[in-house]
Scaffold this motif. Sequence first.
Motif, PDB file in Angstrom:
ATOM      1  N   ILE A   1       0.812  -1.221   0.000  1.00 51.53           N
ATOM      2  CA  ILE A   1       0.000   0.000   0.000  1.00 51.53           C
ATOM      3  C   ILE A   1       0.844   1.269   0.000  1.00 51.53           C
ATOM      4  O   ILE A   1       0.343   2.344  -0.331  1.00 51.53           O
ATOM      5  CB  ILE A   1      -0.983   0.026   1.187  1.00 51.53           C
ATOM      6  CG1 ILE A   1      -0.251   0.207   2.523  1.00 51.53           C
ATOM      7  CG2 ILE A   1      -1.848  -1.212   1.204  1.00 51.53           C
ATOM      8  CD1 ILE A   1      -1.192   0.413   3.686  1.00 51.53           C
ATOM      9  N   THR A   2       2.113   1.184   0.384  1.00 54.40           N
ATOM     10  CA  THR A   2       2.940   2.400   0.408  1.00 54.40           C
ATOM     11  C   THR A   2       3.656   2.655  -0.913  1.00 54.40           C
ATOM     12  O   THR A   2       4.316   3.685  -1.063  1.00 54.40           O
ATOM     13  CB  THR A   2       3.985   2.328   1.535  1.00 54.40           C
ATOM     14  OG1 THR A   2       4.796   1.153   1.373  1.00 54.40           O
ATOM     15  CG2 THR A   2       3.315   2.312   2.896  1.00 54.40           C
TER      16      THR A   2
ATOM     17  N   THR B   1      -6.939   1.710   8.531  1.00 51.88           N
ATOM     18  CA  THR B   1      -6.964   1.214   7.162  1.00 51.88           C
ATOM     19  C   THR B   1      -8.340   1.572   6.607  1.00 51.88           C
ATOM     20  O   THR B   1      -9.306   1.727   7.366  1.00 51.88           O
ATOM     21  CB  THR B   1      -6.777  -0.309   7.099  1.00 51.88           C
ATOM     22  OG1 THR B   1      -7.883  -0.948   7.752  1.00 51.88           O
ATOM     23  CG2 THR B   1      -5.463  -0.732   7.757  1.00 51.88           C
ATOM     24  N   GLN B   2      -8.430   1.675   5.309  1.00 43.94           N
ATOM     25  CA  GLN B   2      -9.709   2.057   4.720  1.00 43.94           C
ATOM     26  C   GLN B   2     -10.811   1.060   5.072  1.00 43.94           C
ATOM     27  O   GLN B   2     -11.963   1.433   5.330  1.00 43.94           O
ATOM     28  CB  GLN B   2      -9.562   2.165   3.205  1.00 43.94           C
ATOM     29  CG  GLN B   2     -10.792   2.713   2.511  1.00 43.94           C
ATOM     30  CD  GLN B   2     -10.634   2.754   1.007  1.00 43.94           C
ATOM     31  OE1 GLN B   2     -10.804   1.732   0.349  1.00 43.94           O
ATOM     32  NE2 GLN B   2     -10.268   3.906   0.463  1.00 43.94           N
TER      33      GLN B   2
ATOM     34  N   ILE C   1      -1.423   8.749   0.036  1.00 51.18           N
ATOM     35  CA  ILE C   1      -2.185   7.520   0.311  1.00 51.18           C
ATOM     36  C   ILE C   1      -3.054   7.661   1.558  1.00 51.18           C
ATOM     37  O   ILE C   1      -3.657   6.688   2.001  1.00 51.18           O
ATOM     38  CB  ILE C   1      -1.245   6.306   0.465  1.00 51.18           C
ATOM     39  CG1 ILE C   1      -0.327   6.467   1.681  1.00 51.18           C
ATOM     40  CG2 ILE C   1      -0.438   6.078  -0.798  1.00 51.18           C
ATOM     41  CD1 ILE C   1       0.452   5.210   2.018  1.00 51.18           C
TER      42      ILE C   1
ATOM     43  N   ALA D   1       1.576   3.311   8.335  1.00 49.66           N
ATOM     44  CA  ALA D   1       0.869   2.318   7.523  1.00 49.66           C
ATOM     45  C   ALA D   1       0.949   0.930   8.147  1.00 49.66           C
ATOM     46  O   ALA D   1      -0.066   0.219   8.269  1.00 49.66           O
ATOM     47  CB  ALA D   1       1.445   2.300   6.111  1.00 49.66           C
TER      48      ALA D   1
ATOM     49  N   ASN E   1      -9.012   5.418  -3.740  1.00 47.02           N
ATOM     50  CA  ASN E   1      -7.683   4.847  -3.954  1.00 47.02           C
ATOM     51  C   ASN E   1      -6.696   5.187  -2.843  1.00 47.02           C
ATOM     52  O   ASN E   1      -5.495   5.004  -3.008  1.00 47.02           O
ATOM     53  CB  ASN E   1      -7.125   5.296  -5.312  1.00 47.02           C
ATOM     54  CG  ASN E   1      -6.984   6.810  -5.401  1.00 47.02           C
ATOM     55  OD1 ASN E   1      -7.381   7.530  -4.476  1.00 47.02           O
ATOM     56  ND2 ASN E   1      -6.442   7.292  -6.508  1.00 47.02           N
ATOM     57  N   ARG E   2      -7.198   5.694  -1.716  1.00 52.84           N
ATOM     58  CA  ARG E   2      -6.314   5.989  -0.589  1.00 52.84           C
ATOM     59  C   ARG E   2      -6.556   4.950   0.505  1.00 52.84           C
ATOM     60  O   ARG E   2      -7.613   4.927   1.133  1.00 52.84           O
ATOM     61  CB  ARG E   2      -6.568   7.408  -0.073  1.00 52.84           C
ATOM     62  CG  ARG E   2      -6.035   8.478  -1.027  1.00 52.84           C
ATOM     63  CD  ARG E   2      -6.504   9.862  -0.627  1.00 52.84           C
ATOM     64  NE  ARG E   2      -7.927  10.038  -0.885  1.00 52.84           N
ATOM     65  CZ  ARG E   2      -8.586  11.180  -0.709  1.00 52.84           C
ATOM     66  NH1 ARG E   2      -7.931  12.253  -0.264  1.00 52.84           N
ATOM     67  NH2 ARG E   2      -9.872  11.256  -0.972  1.00 52.84           N
ATOM     68  N   PRO E   3      -5.575   4.096   0.755  1.00 50.99           N
ATOM     69  CA  PRO E   3      -5.782   2.949   1.654  1.00 50.99           C
ATOM     70  C   PRO E   3      -5.788   3.299   3.131  1.00 50.99           C
ATOM     71  O   PRO E   3      -6.150   2.451   3.951  1.00 50.99           O
ATOM     72  CB  PRO E   3      -4.606   2.035   1.327  1.00 50.99           C
ATOM     73  CG  PRO E   3      -3.537   2.964   0.827  1.00 50.99           C
ATOM     74  CD  PRO E   3      -4.258   4.055   0.102  1.00 50.99           C
TER      75      PRO E   3
END
Length: 641
Positions: free
Chosen positions: A32-33, A139-140, A112, A47, A127-129
């Motif tokens: 995700i990063t 987290t999303q 993100i 994250a 699209n940003r987790p």
Amino acid sequence: MIPTVPASLASLQPWVDAGVFGPAELHAADVITRADTTTNALVHLGAVLALWAPLHGHVCLDLAHAYSQVRAELAGDDEFDAASDMELEPNPAALPWPSVESWLDALTASSIVRVTHTADPDPVLDNRPLVLCGHRLYTQRQWVDECIVAASLRSRANSAVLTDVSPAAAALLDQLLPPTEHDAINLQHSAAHLALTSRLAVVVGGPGTGKTHTVARLLAVLLANAAETGEPIRIALAAPTGKAAARLREAIVAAASLASSPAAGSVAVGSVAAGSTPALPATIAAQLADLPVTTLHRLLGSAGLSRTRFRHNAQHPLPYDIVVVDETSMVALPHMARLLEAVRADARLVLVGDPDQLESIDVGAVLADIDDAAESALSPLSSNVVRLRRPRRQQKGSPIGPLSDAIREGRADDVLHLLRAGSVSPDTNEPLITFIESDDAMRYGNAAGIRAIVSPPLLASVAEATAGHADTALAHLAEIRVLCAHRRGPHGAQSWNDAIESWLLGATSHPRDYPGRALLVTHNDARTRLSNGDTGVVVTHADGVRAAFRIAGEVHEFAPSQLERVETAFAMTIHKSQGSEYPTVVVVLPPATSPLIGRELLYTAITRTTRRLIVVGTAEAVLAAVQTPARRITGLPEALA
């Protein structure tokens, strides 16, 4: 074994060396990063911690308390603590923790991370987790689930009052649950009335306060109303585990069999003599007894192998007019989100449970969050939660009620005073509360005293099991249980099972499946209909031995080879005991330094008894437990309030 750190996350090596992160969250963070254009080490740390938090039951990471959050989870590792009271090495305090300000700046600037200040009423996947709300980083997936739960509960709480109950049904409610009891408001009546007039009713209370009793009578009123109006009602009853579902089923059947009136076909309710127990019309009692109870997972309908995707959802809602969920404290945030999506907007939802018990083994503490939020008069849920307070499980005058209240309210000195004072039955002079104040429960004098309490019913169970009498062997086994915080170590269930087996068998070696061995099922098995947490006993059989369990009130026997995962259960962990009750309970507390010690753990343990309680531990352990509430990191109370 220390996991390999991806090259892109090299800055996390100190945390990996300290044992904070495992390969799962490292791999996910690496993925995700990659889209982060800043490649900031603080974003990487945020994250991986946001991914780490749900693995430990938290919904999110609190940036302001990240170190203490991590330290508590590391120290609470059961494998570590059971073996030693040593400090963790290396010490997480020595890690390069960033300041909250610098961390917030880095996350806010990241591509993100979505920044918000309030829960989304209609969360949308983008699209940003990662999501940053105040000091909380999600987290999303966890953010969306929390927003769904908050929005759905608020909407239900704000819905219009329902008035579709006939006068006859309302009269039946007043007879089954009178509005007043002992010259005070009957909170059971209040809870049932709330469920009749609202899309959301949350009924909370300690063990034995009459939650299921209330639900059974609520359902009887709804069935009577359906018969009166000619409009059928579709009812769903569910619980988070098979064991909890089976106990709910037993309670509903027991409530239905209390009495049925001679007028078998009649729904109308006449007068009830003062002091008598009102009878359910026979047709209503029969319908109540026939109501199916299932697990929450089966109610929603599993979709393949997924644990969080189901056939019933917002597009394909459940067909029921009322959905009742028992033991809601065990329902994790993702499953609550899926349930709320699947319940029709015009249906009633009744959540039942004890928010002061141990939380779900998965993510979140939804029922406790609802209860916390409802304490604020500004919360839309403030009028949708009813707490039942009068203990009914224990006998009148039982000291267990005041003790559990003192624990729940955090009155540590009162708890210690009540334990030390002890209590005896005025009728039989039998001890009801005994406190063995010692740091070594296995010390000769302590062990001898505990053995004198534990052995008689268990020896009776062994004798009946050896004679092949499964029903009475199970009955004797259910008279007592030893409950421990840990699985292993000197204060753990494994050590106590070994000791009890030596008391019962008088030998250091014995067959694995000997008659009288207490069994605990550790996973759900659809083939045998046994559920995680079910207890049974090995009994003599013409072909050798069989494992006997009571399922839906009937004894079923299985060959030991049919049971995939069972363990000895004369002693068990407090977590495994949730939803059970025993006339006598022995609670073995770990040292005060144990990171597993906590208020919810002690409360859950002592409320398993219906009559006699023996607590073994130090005063320091008792005080530490009561003074240590274990709340998971979540933003749901704020979103609901």
